[in-house]
Design a protein around this motif. Structure first.
Motif, short mmCIF file in Angstrom:
data_model
loop_
_atom_site.label_atom_id
_atom_site.label_comp_id
_atom_site.label_asym_id
_atom_site.label_seq_id
_atom_site.Cartn_x
_atom_site.Cartn_y
_atom_site.Cartn_z
N GLU A 74 -10.72 0.44 -6.66
CA GLU A 74 -9.75 0.18 -7.91
C GLU A 74 -8.81 -0.39 -7.69
N TYR A 75 -8.69 -1.33 -6.31
CA TYR A 75 -7.18 -2.34 -6.93
C TYR A 75 -7.61 -3.46 -5.52
N TYR A 76 -7.31 -4.12 -5.72
CA TYR A 76 -7.29 -5.47 -4.94
C TYR A 76 -5.56 -5.55 -3.60
N GLN A 77 -6.83 -5.38 -2.32
CA GLN A 77 -5.59 -5.10 -1.19
C GLN A 77 -4.96 -6.98 -1.35
N ILE A 78 -3.42 -6.53 -0.93
CA ILE A 78 -2.90 -8.33 -1.35
C ILE A 78 -2.29 -8.59 0.09
N SER A 79 -2.93 -9.82 0.91
CA SER A 79 -2.38 -10.25 1.72
C SER A 79 -1.24 -11.60 2.14
N PHE B 27 1.58 -1.30 -5.72
CA PHE B 27 1.21 -0.60 -5.47
C PHE B 27 1.00 -0.31 -4.38
N MET B 28 1.44 0.77 -3.69
CA MET B 28 1.78 1.19 -2.08
C MET B 28 0.70 2.12 -2.15
N VAL C 139 -2.16 5.74 -4.03
CA VAL C 139 -1.83 4.97 -3.80
C VAL C 139 -0.17 5.32 -4.66
N ALA C 140 0.11 4.58 -4.72
CA ALA C 140 1.56 4.25 -5.25
C ALA C 140 2.46 3.88 -6.59
N ARG D 278 -7.19 -3.31 -10.06
CA ARG D 278 -8.29 -4.15 -10.70
C ARG D 278 -7.69 -4.53 -12.14
N THR D 279 -7.80 -3.56 -12.85
CA THR D 279 -7.10 -3.45 -14.46
C THR D 279 -6.35 -4.63 -15.58
N ASP D 280 -5.33 -5.02 -13.83
CA ASP D 280 -4.98 -6.23 -14.49
C ASP D 280 -5.65 -7.64 -14.34
#
Length: 337
Positions: free
Chosen positions: A16-21, A38-39, A47-48, A78-80
């Motif tokens: 559902e999310y990309y983890q940011i590097s 989000f964190m 996540v929040a 990932r919706t973005d």
């Protein structure tokens, strides 16, 4: 938390999310990131929200964000994905860094980025703009070098509306896909050199370079061309060939694609009336692919036809190399799966 300080996050989170590097974070505007951020809250295991688009981060939040990214707990949704695609398209080498992107998502980014870059170059076909396009094409070859069959995901994302830039991207991607299909044994035996692959890739994407010298009102004319207009169009392979010296692109692979993409094995093409094996394999590939890609897009003067109809049409035309058209037909059948 891991020994190196990265926090454990659920395995399914990246669905559902990309983890940011840190590299991706540095590509964002420091105070106003282009995406909601989000964190991961370890206490509740979810996540929040940390930042919303339209807001502005403080210096303290920026420092905290950088630290949390190092810990591996910062994500974007990932919706973005469409926004993320446009962002990375401007810094294409990030696809080689971001390990959280799916192959299909990387394909979206390449199509977006290369269409943008080729459009910029065709608007201003000078060496300085070519350098940016060349850099992005080399990111593509880097991505494909260790696994050439990654091209399949890109080939499923061809444009359906015609512009010169979109046609060039469609043709470049599909010609690469056909070359890789036809040379799969050579890739497995390491018989393809990196320089050859780089240059033929550029040739496939730049085959219609000379069309930048043809006025748009002729290229996009919705009515039949006059004899004079047709003569101008027919000069574009030679015009493109002449441009290669000024752009410092005098490589045999690029020259072949630019000058030969309208030659036909029957000898009835142009501009040199070459026939059969006098046309290079690269020229024969891009010649068939160029025609196929023109047919599957909606143009000002013609409606699009289906991939099957286009593949059938070129396979029945004796002007095209039957080995190439056979591979295009086989590839079209995979689109239904």
């Amino acid at each position: 938390m891991h020994a190196k300080g990265r926090m454990d996050v659920p395995d399914g989170l990246n669905e559902e999310y990309y983890q940011i590097s840190p590299d991706i974070l540095r590509s964002f505007n420091k105070f106003r990131p282009p995406l909601n951020i989000f964190m991961f809250n370890e206490k509740v295991g979810r996540v929040a929200p940390y930042y919303q688009v339209g807001g502005r981060l403080t210096k303290e939040q920026i420092e905290t964000l950088a630290q949390m990214v190092k810990e591996g707990i910062i994500f974007v949704s990932r919706t973005d994905h469409p926004v993320y695609v446009k962002h990375i398209a401007y810094q294409l080498d990030l696809v080689l860094i971001d390990r959280n992107l799916k192959e299909s998502e990387i394909a979206d980014i390449f199509v977006e980025a290369l269409t943008m870059r080729i459009g910029e170059f065709y608007d201003q076909p000078v060496a300085a703009v070519m350098e940016k396009l060349w850099s992005d094409l080399m990111v593509l070859t880097e991505y494909l070098w260790n696994d050439p069959f990654r091209i399949k995901a890109l080939a499923r994302r061809l444009h359906t509306e015609h512009t010169l830039a979109r046609h060039s991207v469609n043709s470049g991607i599909l010609a690469l896909a056909m070359f890789i299909r036809m040379k799969s044994d050579s890739f497995s035996k390491n018989e393809i050199t990196r320089n050859h692959f780089n240059r033929l890739t550029a040739g496939f994407f730049l085959h219609d370079l000379g069309m930048t010298k043809i006025p748009a009102f002729i290229r996009e004319k919705p009515k039949p061309l006059t004899t004079d207009e047709r003569a101008k169009i027919d000069k574009h392979p030679l015009l493109g060939y002449e441009m290669l010296s000024k752009l410092d692109l005098k490589y045999k692979e690029i020259e072949a694609c630019v000058i030969e993409h309208h030659e036909r094995v029957t000898g009835k093409g142009y501009p040199q009336k070459k026939s059969g094996r006098d046309i290079s394999q690269l020229g024969r590939i891009i010649g068939a692919v160029d025609s196929y890609c023109a047919m599957i897009t909606k143009r000002p003067y013609a409606e699009a036809v289906s991939p099957v109809e286009a593949a059938t049409a070129i396979s029945r035309d004796q002007g095209y190399d039957p080995e190439v058209t056979k591979n295009i037909q086989a590839w079209v059948l995979t689109l239904k799966k």
